[in-house]
Design a protein around this motif. Structure first.
Motif, short mmCIF file in Angstrom:
data_model
loop_
_atom_site.label_atom_id
_atom_site.label_comp_id
_atom_site.label_asym_id
_atom_site.label_seq_id
_atom_site.Cartn_x
_atom_site.Cartn_y
_atom_site.Cartn_z
N MET A 1 6.14 38.94 -18.83
CA MET A 1 5.89 37.52 -19.07
C MET A 1 7.01 36.65 -18.51
SD MET A 1 3.01 36.86 -20.60
CE MET A 1 3.28 35.27 -21.38
N SER A 2 8.16 37.23 -18.17
CA SER A 2 9.29 36.43 -17.71
C SER A 2 9.32 36.25 -16.20
CB SER A 2 10.61 37.08 -18.16
OG SER A 2 10.75 38.37 -17.59
N GLN A 3 8.38 36.87 -15.49
CA GLN A 3 8.38 36.78 -14.03
C GLN A 3 7.97 35.38 -13.57
OE1 GLN A 3 4.90 38.89 -12.25
NE2 GLN A 3 4.34 39.22 -14.38
N LYS A 4 8.18 35.12 -12.29
CA LYS A 4 7.77 33.83 -11.73
C LYS A 4 6.26 33.67 -11.88
CE LYS A 4 7.55 35.67 -7.00
NZ LYS A 4 6.13 35.51 -6.70
N VAL A 5 5.83 32.45 -12.08
CA VAL A 5 4.41 32.17 -12.34
C VAL A 5 3.60 32.24 -11.06
CG1 VAL A 5 2.75 30.42 -13.09
CG2 VAL A 5 4.85 30.82 -14.41
N GLU A 6 4.09 31.62 -10.01
CA GLU A 6 3.30 31.45 -8.80
C GLU A 6 3.22 32.72 -7.97
OE1 GLU A 6 1.59 28.76 -7.85
OE2 GLU A 6 2.18 27.62 -9.64
N ILE A 7 2.01 33.07 -7.56
CA ILE A 7 1.78 34.13 -6.60
C ILE A 7 1.72 33.48 -5.22
CG2 ILE A 7 0.15 35.91 -5.83
CD1 ILE A 7 -0.70 36.20 -8.78
N SER A 8 2.46 34.00 -4.27
CA SER A 8 2.61 33.34 -2.97
C SER A 8 1.33 33.47 -2.13
CB SER A 8 3.78 33.95 -2.19
OG SER A 8 3.46 35.28 -1.79
N ASN A 9 1.21 32.58 -1.15
CA ASN A 9 0.07 32.64 -0.23
C ASN A 9 0.04 33.95 0.54
OD1 ASN A 9 -0.87 30.07 -0.93
ND2 ASN A 9 0.40 29.06 0.62
N GLU A 10 1.22 34.48 0.87
CA GLU A 10 1.28 35.76 1.58
C GLU A 10 0.72 36.89 0.70
OE1 GLU A 10 3.77 33.63 1.29
OE2 GLU A 10 4.03 32.93 3.36
N GLN A 11 1.02 36.84 -0.58
CA GLN A 11 0.48 37.85 -1.50
C GLN A 11 -1.03 37.74 -1.63
OE1 GLN A 11 3.38 36.78 -4.69
NE2 GLN A 11 3.63 39.00 -4.93
N TRP A 12 -1.51 36.51 -1.72
CA TRP A 12 -2.97 36.33 -1.80
C TRP A 12 -3.65 36.81 -0.52
CZ3 TRP A 12 -4.36 36.40 -6.36
CH2 TRP A 12 -3.92 35.56 -7.37
N ASP A 13 -3.05 36.53 0.63
CA ASP A 13 -3.63 36.99 1.89
C ASP A 13 -3.73 38.51 1.92
OD1 ASP A 13 -3.90 34.42 2.80
OD2 ASP A 13 -2.05 34.43 3.99
N TYR A 14 -2.67 39.18 1.47
CA TYR A 14 -2.69 40.64 1.44
C TYR A 14 -3.77 41.14 0.49
CZ TYR A 14 -1.21 45.47 0.81
OH TYR A 14 -1.19 46.85 0.75
N ALA A 15 -3.86 40.53 -0.69
CA ALA A 15 -4.87 40.93 -1.67
C ALA A 15 -6.28 40.74 -1.11
CB ALA A 15 -4.70 40.12 -2.96
N ASP A 16 -6.50 39.64 -0.42
CA ASP A 16 -7.82 39.38 0.17
C ASP A 16 -8.20 40.45 1.17
OD1 ASP A 16 -8.17 37.09 -1.31
OD2 ASP A 16 -7.58 35.72 0.29
N ARG A 17 -7.26 40.82 2.04
CA ARG A 17 -7.54 41.84 3.05
C ARG A 17 -7.82 43.19 2.40
NH1 ARG A 17 -3.11 39.26 5.56
NH2 ARG A 17 -1.74 41.01 4.96
#
Length: 282
Positions: free
Chosen positions: A248-264
């Motif tokens: 729960m203490s991690q950064k909130v935002e997931i980066s666009n690069e992470q989302w791009d990887y997840a999408d692929r």
């Protein structure tokens, strides 16, 4: 249910003979998906023993177990050996089930992933224009609810929640004042789609968060049954978001690069699963 399904009968089926009569009308009978082959609660009806040989396939029939107990091996063998094609959702059980049945067993994505982002979002509704946290817990862990409320306070976000209605879920008392009791599947997806952050212990809430590109944290549902976490961890590893697990203490935002990887990663998994399904129904 009336708007989204075509049912084979207009009444609740009670006997195997009714299932057999229904099965005779169809070219194929398919089993799937969520925990229907779990050895801890195995129901022969879900093993399709009532359907004719060669007409049976499975799509993502989940065991949600790290192993298959020896005393259940003969049940799986007897029931599944005449399946036309077998796929499960659990990678950990694939080789064991293949050995037991003597057939190739594939792993495929959950049907929610198969639906894809566009299919998932086509019937969403407007929830609210203001930022909020969405909470959805299946486990009975009060500490997780406290952590979510604390995080919402730190982020200065109101909470929307869907909670368990059972009286044995005392942990959800903390979220009652945030609960929406008038929720259908599309509204549930909509809550996740427009949230600033989702805090959950649910596999499907996690998958939907990823498909919707919604920031999320996923917590352990039941520490006494770690095998319940397998499917979540496998999915997070596959899409490169393992860091969202249990912190729960991690950064909130997931980066666009992470989302791009997840999408692929999701598109590749989805394509492979569609190929399995199309081949199985030929």
């Amino acid at each position: 249910m009336k708007n989204n399904f075509r049912f084979a009968t207009d009444h609740y089926v009670q006997e195997f003979v009714e299932l057999q009569q229904i099965g005779e009308k169809y070219d194929l009978v398919m089993s799937g998906s969520d925990q229907i082959w779990n050895p801890e609660a195995l129901d022969p009806a879900y093993l399709l023993e009532w359907a004719q040989s060669g007409k049976k396939i499975s799509y993502g029939s989940s065991l949600s177990s790290k192993s298959i107990p020896a005393e259940y091996e003969h049940l799986f063998n007897d029931a599944l050996k005449d399946f036309k094609a077998i796929s499960i959702r659990d990678r950990m059980c694939r080789s064991a089930l293949s050995r037991i049945v003597g057939k190739t067993v594939s792993t495929v994505v959950d049907p929610v992933v198969l639906l894809g982002r566009n299919g998932l979002l086509k019937n969403t509704v407007k929830i609210t224009s203001s930022p909020y946290m969405f909470c959805y817990f299946l486990g009975n862990n009060q500490e997780h609810r406290k952590l979510a409320v604390l995080k919402a306070s730190e982020m200065r976000l109101p909470i929307h929640a869907v909670i368990n209605s059972g009286s044995d879920f005392k942990a959800d008392k903390l979220l009652e004042k945030y609960a929406d009791w008038d929720v259908n599947p599309w509204k549930f997806v909509s809550y996740i789609n427009t949230a600033s952050i989702v805090v959950t212990d649910s596999f499907h809430a996690t998958v939907i968060s990823v498909l919707c590109h919604t920031n999320f944290v996923v917590l352990e549902k039941d520490s006494s049954r770690p095998e319940q976490n397998n499917r979540i961890l496998e999915f997070l590893d596959a899409v490169g978001l393992r860091e969202r697990w249990g912190n729960m203490s991690q950064k909130v935002e997931i980066s666009n690069e992470q989302w791009d990887y997840a999408d692929r990663a999701i598109e590749a998994l989805r394509r492979d699963s569609l190929e399995f399904l199309l081949e199985a129904i030929k």
